[in-house]
Design a protein around this motif. Structure first.
Motif, short mmCIF file in Angstrom:
data_model
loop_
_atom_site.label_atom_id
_atom_site.label_comp_id
_atom_site.label_asym_id
_atom_site.label_seq_id
_atom_site.Cartn_x
_atom_site.Cartn_y
_atom_site.Cartn_z
N THR A 181 -60.37 -26.09 13.55
CA THR A 181 -60.72 -24.46 13.75
C THR A 181 -60.85 -24.24 12.32
O THR A 181 -61.64 -23.35 12.10
N GLU A 216 -52.93 -15.78 14.25
CA GLU A 216 -52.25 -14.78 15.27
C GLU A 216 -51.68 -15.58 16.12
O GLU A 216 -51.05 -14.89 17.28
N ASP A 217 -51.59 -16.91 16.15
CA ASP A 217 -51.49 -17.63 17.47
C ASP A 217 -49.68 -17.92 17.48
O ASP A 217 -49.10 -18.16 16.62
N ASP A 274 -58.45 -15.70 12.77
CA ASP A 274 -57.65 -14.84 13.34
C ASP A 274 -56.77 -15.46 14.44
O ASP A 274 -55.48 -15.28 14.63
N HIS A 275 -57.49 -16.17 15.27
CA HIS A 275 -57.08 -17.04 16.50
C HIS A 275 -56.08 -18.00 15.76
O HIS A 275 -55.02 -18.13 16.50
N ARG A 315 -62.96 -14.44 13.91
CA ARG A 315 -62.20 -14.78 15.01
C ARG A 315 -61.58 -15.90 15.04
O ARG A 315 -60.49 -16.02 15.49
N LEU A 316 -62.18 -16.92 14.45
CA LEU A 316 -61.63 -18.29 14.42
C LEU A 316 -60.30 -18.28 13.72
O LEU A 316 -59.17 -18.87 13.96
#
Lengths: 251, 299
Positions: free
Chosen positions: A63, A88-89, A84-85, A81-82
């Motif tokens: 990622t 925030e996982d 944050d993903h 987005r990547l």
């Protein structure tokens, strides 16, 4: 005992994991050659496998790599987005070092958009993720130096970049970054001669690494230094050299 | 009690020895008799002679034949004081009445590479038959080399005549004249043909072309047929081979795949083994180095 030791083998790696590793390594090679789109595709394939086999380490690594490639390709929204993903996982727990890298990349994105406050916030979070043996301490210092430059704080920038230089003595990429930031700080302080020396040192490293964009930045800083020194012709030459590199559109 | 038995046994042994010895002597006599019979010791014969300047081709024991039958053999060959050779021949009495005093003895070869024999050439029937110690006239028959020599001698004059005729000026002149006459005739025919054929030249060309085509087309068709036959045969062969091996190809591929997989697994196992795992570090997924620099916005 000896026979048992001879017969012992490492932990068995699944074929899927081997495949993901292969895609990852091919992506690394593509990135080093400047084939960023190909690298992005390979990292996506590696990430897909890692997600499928729930390889947390691989998910974080690929990622981050995918975010980095997309950043180079100018796809900042996707990069956001990547990252944050990853950050925030809630379902999976990633290594702090990987989260620190994600936070640094977030800080760099904010900085790229001249959001110094946001950049500082993410730089602080990166430092928080970083533990005692964090390998990106020098990177965080460079980011903070960059933030200080945006804030026209030349002294702070110089201080942070010098610290980054010592922290990244064995990492040429970050060492060159630190030298470039120091040069910018020196220029801000009208110390053109010192700045010119620093940029020349950075230029040598960047040429050895084969990084066109960094070489171009070094040449532009040299041009500024020559201008401050009244060497218009040399400044023009450096700008001309930088323009030729830009014309290749290689990053 | 024992002595009589011993004497009896000794007597029996003596008797058996005598019988054996008698048998052996009988066998020896029989063999001797057979040899004597073979050597004509029991048949009555008449000795006759002939003389020859040399003994070439003659040997003791040589057969003597009369009209193809063996009637005796050469017994002795001796050189006389006057440097001639005397040959003694023994004739079976059974055949003596057929051979007259004027008969001849001739040395001949039964075939081109056969044995030499003495052949009795019958004489006149009215003449008295030969008797003991009669002397016959002798002559040598012609052998192969003599025949060839005679033939060559006869052909030689014929060949000489042919050579003389062909090399003589008359014949050559005649042939030359004939050739000239033939050439003139051909020329006349050509002129005549040219005169008459000018108008039909185009037609002749067409006819010629058509003839060429007529000749060529069947050949081409034959060749094409042969080529097609070959192609058909080759296709059939390929089809047969493909059909024959069709069942094996998938298994071959499967086997090859399995082999490669086995090889990879083996290599993987070796790489992971305790002894070698330090040499082959297992590859791991790696992250790109973080680049902590953002270029300042250009003024």
């Amino acid at each position: 005992m000896l026979l048992t030791a001879c017969g012992s083998v490492d932990e068995i790696r699944s074929a899927r994991l081997e495949q993901a590793t292969e895609f990852n390594q091919r992506g690394q090679r593509a990135f080093q050659r400047g084939e960023y789109q190909a690298a992005a595709t390979l990292y996506e394939q590696a990430l897909q496998i890692d997600v499928a086999i729930e390889n947390e380490n691989g998910i974080a690594i690929n990622t981050l790599n995918l975010a980095r490639v997309n950043q180079v390709l100018g796809k900042t929204a996707l990069t956001q987005r990547l990252l944050d993903h990853l950050l925030e996982d809630k379902a999976l727990r990633y290594a702090p070092a990987h989260l620190a890298e994600a936070a640094v990349q977030k800080a760099l994105l904010r900085l790229q958009e001249n959001d110094t406050a946001g950049a500082t916030l993410w730089a602080d979070r990166a430092a928080a993720f970083c533990e005692s043996d964090c390998r990106i301490v020098g990177v965080i210092d460079n980011v903070r130096a960059g933030i200080a430059l945006r804030a026209n704080d030349a002294d702070k920038a110089l201080q942070l970049s010098e610290r980054a230089l010592s922290a990244n003595s064995d990492v040429p990429l970050e060492r060159a970054n630190a030298l470039r930031l120091m040069a910018s700080a020196r220029l801000m302080k009208n110390e053109a001669v010192a700045a010119l020396s620093l940029t020349e040192e950075a230029l040598v490293i960047d040429k050895s690494l084969g990084l066109p964009e960094k070489i171009r930045q070094d040449l532009l800083l040299s041009a500024q230094a020559h201008e401050k020194l009244g060497q218009a012709e040399l400044a023009a030459q450096c700008r001309d050299r930088a323009a030729r590199i830009a014309a290749t559109a290689l990053k | 009690m024992k002595l009589p038995n011993y004497n009896q046994r000794l007597l029996s042994m003596e008797t058996r020895t005598k019988r054996f010895m008698l048998g052996a002597v009988a066998v020896m006599l029989l063999v001797l008799a057979m040899i004597a019979a073979k050597q004509d010791y029991f048949s009555r014969s008449t000795a006759i002679y002939f003389f020859t300047p040399n003994a070439q081709g003659l040997s003791k024991g040589m057969a003597v034949k009369f009209i193809g039958f063996k009637v005796g053999s050469v017994k002795e060959i001796n050189m006389e004081p006057n440097a001639t050779v005397r040959v003694k021949v023994s004739l079976d009495d059974e055949y003596v009445h057929l051979i007259g005093q004027d008969a001849k003895a001739r040395l001949v070869k039964e075939a081109l590479v056969g044995e030499s024999v003495v052949e009795i050439i019958p004489g006149s029937q009215q003449v008295r038959q030969v008797s003991q110690n009669s002397v016959l006239e002798f002559e040598r028959g012609q052998d192969a080399s003599t025949v060839v020599e005679n033939l060559a001698a006869q052909l030689q004059p014929i060949l000489s005549d042919i050579h003389q005729i062909t090399s003589s000026g008359d014949i050559q002149q005649t042939l030359k004249n004939l050739n000239q006459a033939s050439g003139t005739f051909r020329q006349t025919v050509n002129e005549y043909t040219q005169l008459g054929a000018n108008g039909n030249k185009a037609m002749e060309h067409i006819n010629s072309s058509m003839e060429t085509l007529d000749k060529a087309i069947p050949k081409l068709v034959d060749k094409a047929d042969a080529t097609l036959d070959n192609v058909q045969a080759a296709t059939a062969d390929i089809k047969k081979i493909t059909n024959d091996s069709a069942g094996e190809i998938p298994s071959l591929v499967r086997n090859a795949n399995a082999l490669v997989q086995d090889g990879q697994e083996t290599l993987g196992g070796v790489k992971r083994s305790w002894l070698l795992n330090s040499l082959f570090t297992a590859p791991e997924e790696q992250s790109l180095p973080v680049d902590g620099y953002v270029a300042p916005t250009q003024p």
